[in-house]
Design a protein around this motif. Sequence first.
Motif, PDB file in Angstrom:
ATOM      1  N   THR A 124      33.379  68.761 -66.928  1.00  0.00           N
ATOM      2  CA  THR A 124      33.838  69.532 -65.766  1.00  0.00           C
ATOM      3  C   THR A 124      34.440  68.638 -64.688  1.00  0.00           C
ATOM      4  OG1 THR A 124      31.618  69.406 -64.785  1.00  0.00           O
ATOM      5  CG2 THR A 124      32.113  71.336 -66.130  1.00  0.00           C
ATOM      6  N   GLN A 125      34.345  67.325 -64.844  1.00  0.00           N
ATOM      7  CA  GLN A 125      34.801  66.392 -63.811  1.00  0.00           C
ATOM      8  C   GLN A 125      36.317  66.401 -63.655  1.00  0.00           C
ATOM      9  OE1 GLN A 125      33.553  65.448 -66.783  1.00  0.00           O
ATOM     10  NE2 GLN A 125      35.054  64.084 -67.699  1.00  0.00           N
TER      11      GLN A 125
ATOM     12  N   MET B 205      37.061  64.790 -57.226  1.00  0.00           N
ATOM     13  CA  MET B 205      36.078  65.876 -57.151  1.00  0.00           C
ATOM     14  C   MET B 205      35.079  65.724 -56.006  1.00  0.00           C
ATOM     15  SD  MET B 205      33.591  65.039 -60.410  1.00  0.00           S
ATOM     16  CE  MET B 205      32.181  65.939 -59.785  1.00  0.00           C
ATOM     17  N   LEU B 206      34.952  64.523 -55.447  1.00  0.00           N
ATOM     18  CA  LEU B 206      34.045  64.328 -54.318  1.00  0.00           C
ATOM     19  C   LEU B 206      34.748  64.522 -52.971  1.00  0.00           C
ATOM     20  CD1 LEU B 206      32.037  61.203 -55.546  1.00  0.00           C
ATOM     21  CD2 LEU B 206      31.370  63.614 -55.689  1.00  0.00           C
ATOM     22  N   ASP B 207      36.054  64.699 -53.003  1.00  0.00           N
ATOM     23  CA  ASP B 207      36.805  64.810 -51.746  1.00  0.00           C
ATOM     24  C   ASP B 207      36.533  66.121 -51.014  1.00  0.00           C
ATOM     25  OD1 ASP B 207      37.890  62.371 -52.373  1.00  0.00           O
ATOM     26  OD2 ASP B 207      39.830  63.165 -53.031  1.00  0.00           O
ATOM     27  N   ASP B 208      36.122  67.162 -51.763  1.00  0.00           N
ATOM     28  CA  ASP B 208      35.923  68.455 -51.116  1.00  0.00           C
ATOM     29  C   ASP B 208      34.445  68.759 -50.836  1.00  0.00           C
ATOM     30  OD1 ASP B 208      35.131  68.853 -53.709  1.00  0.00           O
ATOM     31  OD2 ASP B 208      36.465  70.551 -54.109  1.00  0.00           O
ATOM     32  N   LEU B 209      33.623  67.719 -50.765  1.00  0.00           N
ATOM     33  CA  LEU B 209      32.242  67.928 -50.346  1.00  0.00           C
ATOM     34  C   LEU B 209      32.237  68.436 -48.901  1.00  0.00           C
ATOM     35  CD1 LEU B 209      30.529  64.713 -51.774  1.00  0.00           C
ATOM     36  CD2 LEU B 209      30.142  67.065 -52.533  1.00  0.00           C
TER      37      LEU B 209
ATOM     38  N   THR C 174      32.212  59.286 -64.099  1.00  0.00           N
ATOM     39  CA  THR C 174      31.985  60.711 -64.341  1.00  0.00           C
ATOM     40  C   THR C 174      30.549  61.106 -64.043  1.00  0.00           C
ATOM     41  OG1 THR C 174      33.720  60.941 -66.001  1.00  0.00           O
ATOM     42  CG2 THR C 174      31.885  62.474 -66.150  1.00  0.00           C
ATOM     43  N   GLN C 175      29.596  60.397 -64.619  1.00  0.00           N
ATOM     44  CA  GLN C 175      28.202  60.823 -64.518  1.00  0.00           C
ATOM     45  C   GLN C 175      27.663  60.679 -63.098  1.00  0.00           C
ATOM     46  OE1 GLN C 175      25.584  59.669 -67.732  1.00  0.00           O
ATOM     47  NE2 GLN C 175      27.253  59.637 -69.211  1.00  0.00           N
ATOM     48  N   LEU C 176      28.025  59.599 -62.412  1.00  0.00           N
ATOM     49  CA  LEU C 176      27.573  59.456 -61.025  1.00  0.00           C
ATOM     50  C   LEU C 176      28.247  60.482 -60.117  1.00  0.00           C
ATOM     51  CD1 LEU C 176      27.331  55.590 -60.538  1.00  0.00           C
ATOM     52  CD2 LEU C 176      25.463  57.245 -60.342  1.00  0.00           C
ATOM     53  N   SER C 177      29.527  60.780 -60.343  1.00  0.00           N
ATOM     54  CA  SER C 177      30.209  61.788 -59.517  1.00  0.00           C
ATOM     55  C   SER C 177      29.561  63.158 -59.675  1.00  0.00           C
ATOM     56  CB  SER C 177      31.695  61.863 -59.890  1.00  0.00           C
ATOM     57  OG  SER C 177      32.376  60.676 -59.552  1.00  0.00           O
ATOM     58  N   LEU C 178      29.259  63.540 -60.916  1.00  0.00           N
ATOM     59  CA  LEU C 178      28.603  64.828 -61.153  1.00  0.00           C
ATOM     60  C   LEU C 178      27.223  64.863 -60.508  1.00  0.00           C
ATOM     61  CD1 LEU C 178      29.605  65.313 -64.900  1.00  0.00           C
ATOM     62  CD2 LEU C 178      30.318  66.775 -63.000  1.00  0.00           C
ATOM     63  N   PHE C 179      26.485  63.768 -60.650  1.00  0.00           N
ATOM     64  CA  PHE C 179      25.141  63.702 -60.069  1.00  0.00           C
ATOM     65  C   PHE C 179      25.199  63.824 -58.551  1.00  0.00           C
ATOM     66  CE2 PHE C 179      21.795  60.978 -58.193  1.00  0.00           C
ATOM     67  CZ  PHE C 179      20.676  61.692 -58.607  1.00  0.00           C
TER      68      PHE C 179
ATOM     69  N   SER D  10      22.677  68.360 -69.897  1.00  0.00           N
ATOM     70  CA  SER D  10      22.878  66.937 -70.151  1.00  0.00           C
ATOM     71  C   SER D  10      22.735  66.142 -68.859  1.00  0.00           C
ATOM     72  CB  SER D  10      24.236  66.725 -70.824  1.00  0.00           C
ATOM     73  OG  SER D  10      24.387  65.392 -71.264  1.00  0.00           O
ATOM     74  N   ILE D  11      23.799  65.482 -68.396  1.00  0.00           N
ATOM     75  CA  ILE D  11      23.700  64.680 -67.180  1.00  0.00           C
ATOM     76  C   ILE D  11      23.306  65.537 -65.982  1.00  0.00           C
ATOM     77  CG2 ILE D  11      26.170  64.905 -66.643  1.00  0.00           C
ATOM     78  CD1 ILE D  11      23.861  61.877 -65.989  1.00  0.00           C
ATOM     79  N   GLY D  12      23.605  66.843 -66.027  1.00  0.00           N
ATOM     80  CA  GLY D  12      23.203  67.744 -64.949  1.00  0.00           C
ATOM     81  C   GLY D  12      21.703  67.823 -64.748  1.00  0.00           C
TER      82      GLY D  12
END
Length: 310
Positions: free
Chosen positions: A13-14, A18-22, A58-63, A87-89
């Motif tokens: 889903t990354q 993707m972190l810019d719209d927090l 990817t995994q750190l961004s999703l986390f 998974s990583i979620g």
Amino acid sequence: MNKIAFLFPGQGTQYEGMLDDLPQTTLTSSLLERAQNRLGHDPLLLDDKEHINTSVGTQLSLFIKGVVLEAHLEEEKIYPHVVAGHSIGSFAAAVAAKVLSFEDGLHIVKKRAELMDNVGGEDYGMGVIVGVNKEKLVHIVASVHSETTPVYIANENAEDQYTVSGKRIGIEVVLEKARKQGASKAKFLNMTVPSHCPLMNDVGKTLFGELEKCTISDPAVPFIGNKRARPLQTGSAVKEDLAFNVSHPVLWHNCSTIMKELGVKLFVEMAPGHVLVDLIKRKYPEGHFFPLSSFSLDDVLFLVKKYKSK
């Protein structure tokens, strides 16, 4: 009162930026500062063009995104009755359940990604198959699997949707056979890591050792495990699931059933994507589904407050 599940998506889903719209809030700034202190670099660099397609990026961004969004819901007094991640979620779900601290989660997720990359490479990957039942897929995979072409059924996302994992040479044959037996979709995923299969056994063992060094608490709310699709009530059970979900299939279809049996009617999926609510909606259309990739945070807060008391 309707029960609420917080859902945390997995890899796939990354997207870049993707972190810019927090949410631009003090809470976000505080969590990003904590991430920078733990990681030793600006976490907002993880989702740039150079890093987002790496396992670590990817995994750190999703986390991070999952933890930040969940924290904003809690700040508005919206709490889950159940948490589940794919998974990583699962690691963000563990933070939401108060099993694992944010800082320990950052360390473990980074370690997980690095270890997975050591196993993977251009010869390995995953594929997705839709429109074939499990019995038929088991037969197909058994006909292809060998020491030189290891391939396994990985995630069970729905009654007719599965992923396979292993060496690409074996996966390619499985996909072709699935197409010939009626699959509506059978294609490679954009991954070079054979996740959720025995090829990751050593990764799971190492992760368990790393988690042994962390402070692990009993979950504040039921945590739906990936491996056995059961609500886990102890920190030790969650720790085992977090470590070894990388080497076992994610039984998401069964996770969905368990959440329904627990009385969950409101499903909030952290951004990015809406894959998890879409899968649940197929078998549970009477539920209420609020993916934060489709609704604003304010809209989700309004809708959850509206429906939770009905």
